[in-house]
Design a protein around this motif. Structure first.
Motif, PDB file in Angstrom:
ATOM      1  N   PRO A 177       0.848  -1.205   0.000  1.00 13.46           N
ATOM      2  CA  PRO A 177       0.000   0.000   0.000  1.00 13.46           C
ATOM      3  C   PRO A 177       0.884   1.255   0.000  1.00 13.46           C
ATOM      4  O   PRO A 177       0.925   1.995   0.969  1.00 13.46           O
ATOM      5  N   ILE A 178       1.641   1.461  -1.127  1.00 18.65           N
ATOM      6  CA  ILE A 178       2.723   2.481  -1.095  1.00 18.65           C
ATOM      7  C   ILE A 178       2.202   3.900  -0.826  1.00 18.65           C
ATOM      8  O   ILE A 178       2.933   4.731  -0.325  1.00 18.65           O
ATOM      9  N   PHE A 179       0.913   4.167  -1.113  1.00 17.04           N
ATOM     10  CA  PHE A 179       0.407   5.544  -0.918  1.00 17.04           C
ATOM     11  C   PHE A 179       0.210   5.860   0.560  1.00 17.04           C
ATOM     12  O   PHE A 179      -0.050   6.994   0.932  1.00 17.04           O
ATOM     13  N   TRP A 180       0.347   4.824   1.417  1.00 15.41           N
ATOM     14  CA  TRP A 180       0.312   5.037   2.874  1.00 15.41           C
ATOM     15  C   TRP A 180       1.712   4.895   3.459  1.00 15.41           C
ATOM     16  O   TRP A 180       1.892   5.037   4.654  1.00 15.41           O
ATOM     17  N   ALA A 198       5.768   5.504   4.315  1.00 11.92           N
ATOM     18  CA  ALA A 198       6.776   6.557   4.532  1.00 11.92           C
ATOM     19  C   ALA A 198       7.854   6.432   3.450  1.00 11.92           C
ATOM     20  O   ALA A 198       8.036   5.343   2.870  1.00 11.92           O
ATOM     21  N   PRO A 199       8.590   7.507   3.164  1.00 12.85           N
ATOM     22  CA  PRO A 199       9.623   7.458   2.113  1.00 12.85           C
ATOM     23  C   PRO A 199      10.621   6.313   2.310  1.00 12.85           C
ATOM     24  O   PRO A 199      10.915   5.573   1.355  1.00 12.85           O
ATOM     25  N   GLU A 200      11.074   6.101   3.559  1.00 13.96           N
ATOM     26  CA  GLU A 200      12.086   5.047   3.808  1.00 13.96           C
ATOM     27  C   GLU A 200      11.492   3.649   3.616  1.00 13.96           C
ATOM     28  O   GLU A 200      12.214   2.693   3.326  1.00 13.96           O
ATOM     29  N   SER A 201      10.142   3.568   3.742  1.00 10.72           N
ATOM     30  CA  SER A 201       9.516   2.251   3.493  1.00 10.72           C
ATOM     31  C   SER A 201       9.432   1.992   1.994  1.00 10.72           C
ATOM     32  O   SER A 201       9.611   0.881   1.531  1.00 10.72           O
ATOM     33  N   ILE A 202       9.157   3.070   1.228  1.00  9.56           N
ATOM     34  CA  ILE A 202       9.067   2.935  -0.233  1.00  9.56           C
ATOM     35  C   ILE A 202      10.441   2.573  -0.800  1.00  9.56           C
ATOM     36  O   ILE A 202      10.595   1.609  -1.548  1.00  9.56           O
ATOM     37  N   LEU A 214       6.734   8.404  -6.708  1.00 10.47           N
ATOM     38  CA  LEU A 214       6.159   8.820  -5.416  1.00 10.47           C
ATOM     39  C   LEU A 214       7.285   9.227  -4.461  1.00 10.47           C
ATOM     40  O   LEU A 214       7.235  10.288  -3.831  1.00 10.47           O
ATOM     41  N   ALA A 215       8.349   8.422  -4.421  1.00 11.72           N
ATOM     42  CA  ALA A 215       9.490   8.745  -3.546  1.00 11.72           C
ATOM     43  C   ALA A 215      10.065  10.106  -3.934  1.00 11.72           C
ATOM     44  O   ALA A 215      10.407  10.926  -3.077  1.00 11.72           O
ATOM     45  N   ASN A 216      10.101  10.395  -5.248  1.00 11.72           N
ATOM     46  CA  ASN A 216      10.662  11.681  -5.704  1.00 11.72           C
ATOM     47  C   ASN A 216       9.831  12.874  -5.260  1.00 11.72           C
ATOM     48  O   ASN A 216      10.353  13.838  -4.698  1.00 11.72           O
ATOM     49  N   ILE A 217       8.503  12.803  -5.508  1.00 11.36           N
ATOM     50  CA  ILE A 217       7.686  13.987  -5.150  1.00 11.36           C
ATOM     51  C   ILE A 217       7.708  14.194  -3.635  1.00 11.36           C
ATOM     52  O   ILE A 217       7.698  15.323  -3.164  1.00 11.36           O
ATOM     53  N   LEU A 218       7.780  13.089  -2.856  1.00 10.65           N
ATOM     54  CA  LEU A 218       7.844  13.258  -1.402  1.00 10.65           C
ATOM     55  C   LEU A 218       9.173  13.891  -1.001  1.00 10.65           C
ATOM     56  O   LEU A 218       9.254  14.740  -0.130  1.00 10.65           O
ATOM     57  N   LYS A 219      10.246  13.482  -1.729  1.00  8.52           N
ATOM     58  CA  LYS A 219      11.574  14.051  -1.441  1.00  8.52           C
ATOM     59  C   LYS A 219      11.578  15.543  -1.768  1.00  8.52           C
ATOM     60  O   LYS A 219      12.186  16.355  -1.076  1.00  8.52           O
ATOM     61  N   ASN A 220      10.776  15.915  -2.822  1.00 12.35           N
ATOM     62  CA  ASN A 220      10.684  17.342  -3.192  1.00 12.35           C
ATOM     63  C   ASN A 220       9.626  18.075  -2.375  1.00 12.35           C
ATOM     64  O   ASN A 220       9.124  19.103  -2.785  1.00 12.35           O
ATOM     65  N   ASN A 221       9.259  17.428  -1.235  1.00  7.17           N
ATOM     66  CA  ASN A 221       8.345  18.074  -0.288  1.00  7.17           C
ATOM     67  C   ASN A 221       6.901  18.244  -0.720  1.00  7.17           C
ATOM     68  O   ASN A 221       6.171  19.019  -0.102  1.00  7.17           O
ATOM     69  N   TRP A 222       6.472  17.506  -1.747  1.00 10.67           N
ATOM     70  CA  TRP A 222       5.031  17.489  -2.021  1.00 10.67           C
ATOM     71  C   TRP A 222       4.365  16.650  -0.933  1.00 10.67           C
ATOM     72  O   TRP A 222       4.909  15.635  -0.501  1.00 10.67           O
ATOM     73  N   ARG A 223       3.188  17.073  -0.460  1.00 11.22           N
ATOM     74  CA  ARG A 223       2.418  16.282   0.500  1.00 11.22           C
ATOM     75  C   ARG A 223       0.942  16.327   0.085  1.00 11.22           C
ATOM     76  O   ARG A 223       0.518  17.214  -0.670  1.00 11.22           O
ATOM     77  N   LEU A 224       0.154  15.392   0.656  1.00 10.73           N
ATOM     78  CA  LEU A 224      -1.288  15.413   0.372  1.00 10.73           C
ATOM     79  C   LEU A 224      -1.826  16.798   0.769  1.00 10.73           C
ATOM     80  O   LEU A 224      -1.464  17.331   1.823  1.00 10.73           O
ATOM     81  N   PRO A 225      -2.711  17.387  -0.057  1.00  8.06           N
ATOM     82  CA  PRO A 225      -3.260  18.721   0.254  1.00  8.06           C
ATOM     83  C   PRO A 225      -4.253  18.647   1.414  1.00  8.06           C
ATOM     84  O   PRO A 225      -4.789  17.568   1.699  1.00  8.06           O
ATOM     85  N   ALA A 226      -4.476  19.773   2.084  1.00  5.17           N
ATOM     86  CA  ALA A 226      -5.427  19.785   3.207  1.00  5.17           C
ATOM     87  C   ALA A 226      -6.820  19.395   2.696  1.00  5.17           C
ATOM     88  O   ALA A 226      -7.259  19.893   1.660  1.00  5.17           O
ATOM     89  N   PRO A 227      -7.511  18.470   3.396  1.00  8.91           N
ATOM     90  CA  PRO A 227      -8.881  18.129   2.994  1.00  8.91           C
ATOM     91  C   PRO A 227      -9.773  19.370   3.128  1.00  8.91           C
ATOM     92  O   PRO A 227      -9.462  20.257   3.920  1.00  8.91           O
ATOM     93  N   PRO A 228     -10.896  19.423   2.388  1.00 11.29           N
ATOM     94  CA  PRO A 228     -11.807  20.577   2.485  1.00 11.29           C
ATOM     95  C   PRO A 228     -12.281  20.775   3.930  1.00 11.29           C
ATOM     96  O   PRO A 228     -12.552  19.798   4.634  1.00 11.29           O
TER      97      PRO A 228
END
Ligand SMILES: N#CCCn1cc(-c2nc(Nc3ccc(C4CCNCC4)cc3)nc3c2CCN3)cn1
Length: 308
Positions: free
Chosen positions: A193-196, A198-202, A254-268
């Motif tokens: 379940p890679i979308f859950w 952590a970067p080191e787990s991926i 996914l590992a790249n965007i997380l490394k570049n500090n992208w995160r899930l956006p705030a829910p509404p």
């Protein structure tokens, strides 16, 4: 009942309340299916008069992913947990002369958090979500005291016992951290379940209590999104990565965007205090992530503010 003369007349095997006889397990309906096998609602009715209790029975589907060995580990793992925020183990049922076995657990009538939030979105407010979050935190704190990492913390694996109680379930991927290390390294990452993750787990298949904290942050996101499938973690990540990207390079992207500090956006309508808590859980460096006990305290504090 266990001290009555009738009970004393039973043999130790017959007195073993964790042994369920297949002939008394009445199938009622299918509760869930996954790459693990299936979970069925059954009534355990030895008297045959429909007064028996409802139980959830997980049947193993031996396939490439999960073997009988894994299933036995899952059964043993669950059987040692005694916590109000972890689904209760009841016992096992052997069939085909011990060739196959099923895991018998307490039945939670409201199903997983996903279905519950989706159908109760109008009467679940921020305070109730924070109550659920604090219960999951307490369950994870308990697991940590026993040196277990869950590795599959997600809303789909949180079950709803009542309008004010949720429990952690599905310990199929749970591992115990060796005494001389602070993390567990997985050799064969199956259906991950890679979308859950952590970067080191991926990128290193490295799992720890701090990688469970990352996943807890994703569960917070699911909670405050009412588990709306239009903004679930997988969909939001794939939007960022690009839907045309195919496996197996998804995890690298996914590992790249997380490394570049992208995160899930705030829910509404997510309270800013809750979104900043999520971002604490999503610190790239696992040592900067809070522990579950500090998360629990922060959630209690936010609950006070929400009450005012
Ligand atoms: N975790 C995990 C993944 C595997 N999994 C576990 C269960 C499970 N479900 C329940 N209860 C349950 C489930 C669904 C409904 C409804 C919801 C509306 N639509 C129809 C069905 C109702 C009540 N109780 C359990 C368990 C395990 C222990 N006790 C189901 N799947």
């Amino acid at each position: 009942v266990t001290q009555s003369p009738v009970w004393r007349a039973l043999s130790p095997a017959q007195q073993d309340q964790t042994l369920f006889e297949e002939r008394h397990l009445r199938y009622i309906s299918l509760l869930g299916k996954g790459n693990f096998g299936s979970v069925e609602l059954c009534r355990y009715d030895p008297l045959g008069d429909n007064t028996g209790e409802l139980v959830a029975v997980k049947k193993l589907q031996p396939n490439k992913q999960s073997t009988m060995e894994d299933f036995k580990k899952e059964v043993n793992t669950l059987s040692v947990f005694h916590c109000d925020y972890i689904v209760k183990y009841k016992g096992v049922c052997y069939s085909m002369g011990r060739l196959s076995m099923s895991l018998v657990m307490e039945y939670l009538p409201y199903g997983s958090l996903i279905g519950y939030l989706d159908s109760n979105r109008h009467n679940v407010n921020a305070r109730r979500m924070l109550l659920f979050a604090s219960q999951i935190c307490k369950g994870m704190e308990y697991l940590q005291t026993l040196r277990y990492v869950h590795r599959d913390l997600a809303a789909r694996n949180i079950l709803v016992a009542s309008d004010s109680l949720v429990k952690i379930a599905d310990f199929g991927l749970t591992k115990i951290i060796p005494f001389d290390k602070e993390y567990y390294r997985v050799t064969q990452p199956g259906e991950s379940p890679i979308f859950w993750y952590a970067p080191e787990s991926i990128s290193e298949s490295r799992f720890s209590h701090k990688s469970d904290v990352w996943s807890f942050g994703v569960v917070l996101h699911e909670l405050f999104s009412y588990c709306d499938m239009n903004c679930n973690p997988k969909r939001l990540c794939m939007q960022e990565i690009g839907h045309n990207v195919q496996s197996p390079s998804i995890s690298m992207h996914l590992a790249n965007i997380l490394k570049n500090n992208w995160r899930l956006p705030a829910p509404p309508n997510c309270p800013p205090t809750v979104y900043s808590l999520m971002n604490e859980c999503w610190a790239y460096d696992f040592e900067e992530r809070p522990c579950f006990s500090s998360l629990g305290n922060q959630i209690e504090t936010i609950m006070q503010d929400e009450r005012e």
